[in-house]
Design a protein around this motif. Structure first.
Motif, mmCIF file in Angstrom:
data_model
loop_
_atom_site.group_PDB
_atom_site.id
_atom_site.type_symbol
_atom_site.label_atom_id
_atom_site.label_comp_id
_atom_site.label_asym_id
_atom_site.label_seq_id
_atom_site.Cartn_x
_atom_site.Cartn_y
_atom_site.Cartn_z
ATOM 1 N N TYR A 77 0.684 -1.236 0.011
ATOM 2 C CA TYR A 77 -0.054 -0.006 0.069
ATOM 3 C C TYR A 77 0.896 1.290 -0.004
ATOM 4 C CZ TYR A 77 -3.679 3.408 1.507
ATOM 5 O OH TYR A 77 -4.676 4.316 1.561
ATOM 6 N N PRO A 78 0.858 2.028 -1.122
ATOM 7 C CA PRO A 78 1.864 3.358 -1.167
ATOM 8 C C PRO A 78 1.068 4.133 0.142
ATOM 9 C CG PRO A 78 0.971 2.686 -3.438
ATOM 10 C CD PRO A 78 0.320 1.930 -2.228
ATOM 11 N N LEU A 79 2.089 4.745 0.695
ATOM 12 C CA LEU A 79 1.646 5.534 1.977
ATOM 13 C C LEU A 79 1.463 6.960 1.420
ATOM 14 C CD1 LEU A 79 4.167 4.238 4.731
ATOM 15 C CD2 LEU A 79 1.758 3.774 4.280
ATOM 16 N N LYS A 80 0.321 7.855 1.488
ATOM 17 C CA LYS A 80 -0.144 8.941 1.209
ATOM 18 C C LYS A 80 0.693 9.950 1.994
ATOM 19 C CE LYS A 80 -4.628 7.542 -0.463
ATOM 20 N NZ LYS A 80 -5.990 7.819 -0.216
ATOM 21 N N TRP A 81 1.710 10.710 1.528
ATOM 22 C CA TRP A 81 2.662 11.553 2.215
ATOM 23 C C TRP A 81 1.681 12.546 2.860
ATOM 24 C CZ3 TRP A 81 2.237 16.419 1.297
ATOM 25 C CH2 TRP A 81 1.719 17.104 -0.137
ATOM 26 N N HIS A 82 0.487 12.951 2.269
ATOM 27 C CA HIS A 82 -0.132 14.195 3.112
ATOM 28 C C HIS A 82 -1.413 13.550 4.087
ATOM 29 C CE1 HIS A 82 -2.821 12.422 -0.270
ATOM 30 N NE2 HIS A 82 -4.078 12.856 0.373
ATOM 31 N N TYR A 83 -0.952 12.297 4.357
ATOM 32 C CA TYR A 83 -1.743 11.975 5.559
ATOM 33 C C TYR A 83 -0.862 12.049 7.103
ATOM 34 C CZ TYR A 83 -5.877 10.065 3.512
ATOM 35 O OH TYR A 83 -7.077 9.731 2.710
ATOM 36 N N PRO A 84 -1.271 12.572 7.822
ATOM 37 C CA PRO A 84 -0.365 12.505 9.222
ATOM 38 C C PRO A 84 0.183 11.025 9.452
ATOM 39 C CG PRO A 84 -1.991 13.606 9.487
ATOM 40 C CD PRO A 84 -2.231 12.986 8.296
ATOM 41 N N ILE A 85 1.516 11.055 9.698
ATOM 42 C CA ILE A 85 1.860 9.453 9.945
ATOM 43 C C ILE A 85 0.950 8.738 11.042
ATOM 44 C CG2 ILE A 85 3.953 8.246 11.005
ATOM 45 C CD1 ILE A 85 5.447 10.566 10.067
ATOM 46 N N GLY A 86 0.641 9.444 12.078
ATOM 47 C CA GLY A 86 -0.294 8.625 13.171
ATOM 48 C C GLY A 86 -1.428 8.125 12.280
ATOM 49 N N LEU A 87 -2.119 8.905 11.532
ATOM 50 C CA LEU A 87 -3.213 8.609 11.083
ATOM 51 C C LEU A 87 -3.104 7.334 10.101
ATOM 52 C CD1 LEU A 87 -6.320 8.558 9.683
ATOM 53 C CD2 LEU A 87 -5.436 10.151 8.258
ATOM 54 N N LEU A 88 -1.915 7.274 9.361
ATOM 55 C CA LEU A 88 -1.727 5.937 8.413
ATOM 56 C C LEU A 88 -1.383 4.854 9.186
ATOM 57 C CD1 LEU A 88 0.989 7.922 6.285
ATOM 58 C CD2 LEU A 88 -1.130 6.832 5.459
ATOM 59 N N TYR A 89 -0.668 4.904 10.381
ATOM 60 C CA TYR A 89 -0.421 3.738 11.258
ATOM 61 C C TYR A 89 -1.735 3.302 11.753
ATOM 62 C CZ TYR A 89 1.111 0.874 14.849
ATOM 63 O OH TYR A 89 1.603 -0.296 15.581
ATOM 64 N N LEU A 91 -4.773 3.789 10.645
ATOM 65 C CA LEU A 91 -5.632 3.154 9.557
ATOM 66 C C LEU A 91 -5.291 1.806 8.960
ATOM 67 C CD1 LEU A 91 -8.164 4.272 7.669
ATOM 68 C CD2 LEU A 91 -6.323 5.178 6.278
ATOM 69 N N LEU A 92 -3.911 1.664 9.049
ATOM 70 C CA LEU A 92 -3.462 0.530 8.078
ATOM 71 C C LEU A 92 -2.609 -0.730 8.961
ATOM 72 C CD1 LEU A 92 -1.432 2.647 5.233
ATOM 73 C CD2 LEU A 92 -3.540 1.480 5.017
ATOM 74 N N VAL A 93 -2.273 -0.432 10.197
ATOM 75 C CA VAL A 93 -1.708 -1.347 10.954
ATOM 76 C C VAL A 93 -2.743 -1.896 11.830
ATOM 77 C CG1 VAL A 93 0.359 -2.058 12.419
ATOM 78 C CG2 VAL A 93 0.495 -0.087 10.821
ATOM 79 N N THR A 94 -3.194 -3.392 11.518
ATOM 80 C CA THR A 94 -4.230 -3.878 12.064
ATOM 81 C C THR A 94 -3.862 -4.602 13.624
ATOM 82 O OG1 THR A 94 -4.205 -5.694 10.636
ATOM 83 C CG2 THR A 94 -5.835 -3.873 10.425
ATOM 84 N N ASN A 95 -2.471 -5.134 13.405
ATOM 85 C CA ASN A 95 -2.274 -5.876 14.487
ATOM 86 C C ASN A 95 -1.348 -4.871 15.504
ATOM 87 O OD1 ASN A 95 0.088 -5.557 12.935
ATOM 88 N ND2 ASN A 95 0.576 -7.586 12.695
ATOM 89 N N SER A 96 -1.146 -3.752 15.509
ATOM 90 C CA SER A 96 -0.222 -2.795 16.415
ATOM 91 C C SER A 96 1.286 -3.187 16.401
ATOM 92 C CB SER A 96 -0.808 -2.897 17.667
ATOM 93 O OG SER A 96 -2.117 -2.409 17.663
ATOM 94 N N GLU A 97 1.594 -4.025 15.442
ATOM 95 C CA GLU A 97 3.051 -4.568 15.390
ATOM 96 C C GLU A 97 3.953 -3.300 15.531
ATOM 97 O OE1 GLU A 97 5.987 -6.794 12.387
ATOM 98 O OE2 GLU A 97 4.063 -6.955 12.258
ATOM 99 N N LEU A 98 5.107 -3.324 16.088
ATOM 100 C CA LEU A 98 6.141 -2.393 16.216
ATOM 101 C C LEU A 98 7.578 -3.208 16.162
ATOM 102 C CD1 LEU A 98 4.605 0.233 18.929
ATOM 103 C CD2 LEU A 98 4.800 0.440 16.313
#
Length: 271
Positions: A77-89, A91-98
């Motif tokens: 999934y190409p990450l939309k640069w105009h979305y804040p980083i926290g929003l992208l995470y 929205l996209l990271v369902t398992n909270s993996e870090l």
């Protein structure tokens, strides 16, 4: 604004650990470069914090690609640069993996999916446009119109250089309202990809109606969607599961991103 600086600062200081890796097919050196680890602010945008990432990887791609625009991808999934980083995470990271595993590219920029971002000036323009849109909802654009150029620069430079006090010295003006009325409308975007093909939903919701303080539950009801139909869900912002009874005015004052919007993600529990 009933300013609770401790909450504002906690939100400002939210960070995510990211592991950046150069796309395997783009490595031109005999040995692939090491991954690059970075703690990034949730509130900012990737183009403002990835200069070091670019410098680390660009030496390992073919020279004719050195001036190409870098772009990022998570699980195809190409990450939309105009979305804040926290929003992208959120929205996209369902398992909270870090740490968050992100792939770096210098080739095949996906023009059909991502806006071009040749410089940080483009991010500044995007931020100012969003602030004006939010202010139009809150104050009919009166505050942004009255602010001087130096106030606009305070907002931008505060975000760019991660300076809480500098940013909030100007942003507090955008959070002003009368105690009885609150904001005219709440600037928000609701992300529910399970229900719509649109990037997000947006509609007019007041903070106070008929002398009643509206809550997050009221905002969701006005979407006219049966969110419960797909199972138990959360409304997440900054990684926080918001209680349904939280007043919208409080959320908007304390949990908005620097663009003055609430970016709310509908998240369902994994089966």
């Amino acid at each position: 604004m009933a300013e609770d600086r401790e909450i504002l600062r906690e939100i400002w200081e939210g960070r995510l650990p990211v592991c950046f890796t150069l796309a395997t097919e783009e490595v031109s050196t005999p040995i692939a470069p090491d991954p690059f680890y970075l703690m990034v602010p949730r509130l900012t945008y990737f183009p403002l914090v990835t200069d070091k990432v670019r410098r680390h990887f660009v030496r390992c791609v073919v020279p004719e690609k050195h001036d190409n625009e870098m772009w990022l991808e998570f699980e195809k999934y190409p990450l939309k640069w105009h979305y804040p980083i926290g929003l992208l995470y959120d929205l996209l990271v369902t398992n909270s993996e870090l740490p968050w595993q992100i792939t770096v590219h210098f080739e095949k920029y996906p023009d059909n999916k991502l806006l071009k971002c040749p410089s940080k000036d483009v991010v500044e323009s995007h931020l100012m446009h969003s602030l004006k849109e939010a202010d139009a909802l809150k104050h009919k654009n009166h505050i942004m119109a009255l602010m001087q150029e130096r106030d606009h620069k305070q907002l931008w430079l505060g975000l760019l250089h991660d300076r809480f006090d500098q940013f909030w010295s100007a942003n507090r003006k955008l959070m002003e309202h009368s105690a009885e009325d609150g904001f005219r409308y709440i600037p928000f975007r609701l992300y529910a990809p399970q229900f719509t093909s649109k990037p997000f939903m947006q509609y007019l919701v007041k903070s106070i109606e008929n002398e009643k303080r509206l809550t997050l539950e009221d905002l969701l009801q006005r979407a006219n969607l049966n969110f419960e139909s797909k199972g138990p869900f959360q409304v997440v912002i900054h990684g926080i599961d918001l209680p349904m009874e939280t007043p919208l005015q409080w959320i908007s004052e304390h949990l908005s991103y620097p663009d003055n919007f609430l970016h709310l993600c509908i998240r369902y529990s994994l089966p």
